[in-house]
Design a protein around this motif. Structure first.
Motif, short mmCIF file in Angstrom:
data_model
loop_
_atom_site.label_atom_id
_atom_site.label_comp_id
_atom_site.label_asym_id
_atom_site.label_seq_id
_atom_site.Cartn_x
_atom_site.Cartn_y
_atom_site.Cartn_z
N LEU A 249 -109.21 -30.28 -55.44
CA LEU A 249 -110.45 -30.70 -56.08
C LEU A 249 -110.18 -31.36 -57.42
O LEU A 249 -110.79 -32.37 -57.78
N ASN A 250 -109.26 -30.77 -58.16
CA ASN A 250 -108.92 -31.31 -59.48
C ASN A 250 -108.31 -32.70 -59.37
O ASN A 250 -108.68 -33.62 -60.10
N SER A 251 -107.38 -32.87 -58.44
CA SER A 251 -106.68 -34.15 -58.33
C SER A 251 -107.57 -35.24 -57.75
O SER A 251 -107.37 -36.43 -58.02
N LEU A 252 -108.59 -34.86 -56.96
CA LEU A 252 -109.46 -35.85 -56.31
C LEU A 252 -110.73 -36.15 -57.11
O LEU A 252 -111.51 -37.01 -56.69
N SER A 255 -111.49 -39.67 -57.87
CA SER A 255 -111.75 -40.56 -56.74
C SER A 255 -113.13 -40.37 -56.14
O SER A 255 -113.42 -40.95 -55.09
N ILE A 256 -113.97 -39.58 -56.80
CA ILE A 256 -115.25 -39.23 -56.21
C ILE A 256 -116.17 -40.45 -56.05
O ILE A 256 -117.00 -40.51 -55.15
N LEU A 262 -113.95 -37.64 -49.20
CA LEU A 262 -112.62 -37.07 -49.35
C LEU A 262 -112.60 -36.00 -50.44
O LEU A 262 -112.03 -34.92 -50.28
N ALA A 263 -113.25 -36.32 -51.56
CA ALA A 263 -113.28 -35.36 -52.67
C ALA A 263 -114.07 -34.10 -52.32
O ALA A 263 -113.83 -33.03 -52.89
#
Length: 294
Positions: A249-252, A255-256, A262-263
């Motif tokens: 969740l942190n890394s994505l 990209s939201i 995906l996020a």
């Protein structure tokens, strides 16, 4: 010595045990059974991730943020081109460990302290319960963050932090039910017959409190998964590139706006797993309710 008649013997044989009665009631709870099936599938996914999913650490800059439904990446890819299905499957391992192991350890420690405090009473009860009250001065999230900040990041620090968070509540619940049970007539009768306190606790107290405590612990597993994911999201849990739902969740999060679905996938897995534990806890609570004669 009076012998039982054949009819009485048949009635004794046919009388279901408490565990059988509980299972009969639980089988009628379709919601809890459905939650068990879903949780079982998640556990299966975690156990067999190396065989049913590709390498979660292999990425490609040319395959960044592929949408759901992409050939060879049916759940898409993350911000550096790693397969999302592989990341979710392997991440289930750490997330389930973070959700169950701290509760299990806290159950052993907190349950033991709670039984001791509830059964002995007096000064022992006062010392144990006032010590636990100190931990209640801190919200669970802040206490977990403080512990991780002191001992460092990683799976070990996460497990230690969550164990410390859950011990006080398990001590309180166990102490409450033990205090209620210790003054029952059958406990007094056991004491009068000369049975040791240890044998009374093992054979009389624990069988009458274990159901309530386990139901509460099942609910804590749901909270443990959320807290573990939160610690990883804040950078205090599993560091990258480890596959863990909170860390994903942190890394994505950046990209939201590009691939919001995906996020959302790691958060969806956290939500589903947490809800499953809650529903199972509710089902067990209903199944062991002594007022239900089902």
């Amino acid at each position: 010595m009076n012998e039982l008649s054949p009819i009485q013997v048949e009635e004794v044989v046919r009388t279901p045990r408490p565990s059988q009665r509980m299972w009969r009631r639980l089988k009628r709870d379709k919601v809890s059974l459905g939650a068990m099936v879903v949780l079982g599938l998640i556990v299966f996914m975690a156990m067999f991730a190396p065989w049913i999913a590709p390498d979660p650490y292999t990425g490609s800059a040319l395959a960044r943020l592929k949408p759901i439904g992409t050939p060879d990446h049916w759940l898409g890819t993350d911000e550096i081109g790693r397969d999302m299905w592989a990341r979710l499957a392997h991440g289930a391992r750490l997330s389930l460990i973070s959700g169950t192991l701290p509760v299990a350890v806290a159950l052993l420690i907190g349950g033991g302290l709670g039984v001791l405090a509830g059964y002995r009473g007096g000064l022992v009860n006062t010392l144990i319960m006032r010590t636990m009250d100190v931990f209640y001065a801190f919200p669970a999230v802040l206490l977990a963050i403080a512990v991780c900040a002191v001992i460092g990041t990683g799976i070990t620090s996460t497990l230690i932090a969550l164990t410390i968070v859950f011990i006080p509540s398990l001590v309180r619940v166990t102490e409450t039910v033990t205090t209620r049970v210790r003054n029952m007539d059958y406990i007094e009768a056991a004491r009068a017959s000369g049975v040791s306190d240890f044998e009374i606790i093992i054979h009389q107290v624990l069988p009458n409190i274990v159901g309530t405590v386990l139901v509460y612990a099942a609910g804590l597993a749901s909270l443990s998964i959320i807290l573990a994911a939160g610690l990883s999201f804040l950078g205090l849990g599993m560091p990258p590139p480890n596959a863990e739902w909170g860390q994903m969740l942190n890394s994505l999060r950046q990209s939201i706006y590009i691939q919001p679905w995906l996020a959302a996938l790691p958060g969806l897995m956290i939500f589903i797993t947490s809800v499953c534990f809650n529903l199972i806890s509710d089902g067990l609570r209903s199944a062991i309710d002594v007022k239900d004669n089902g």
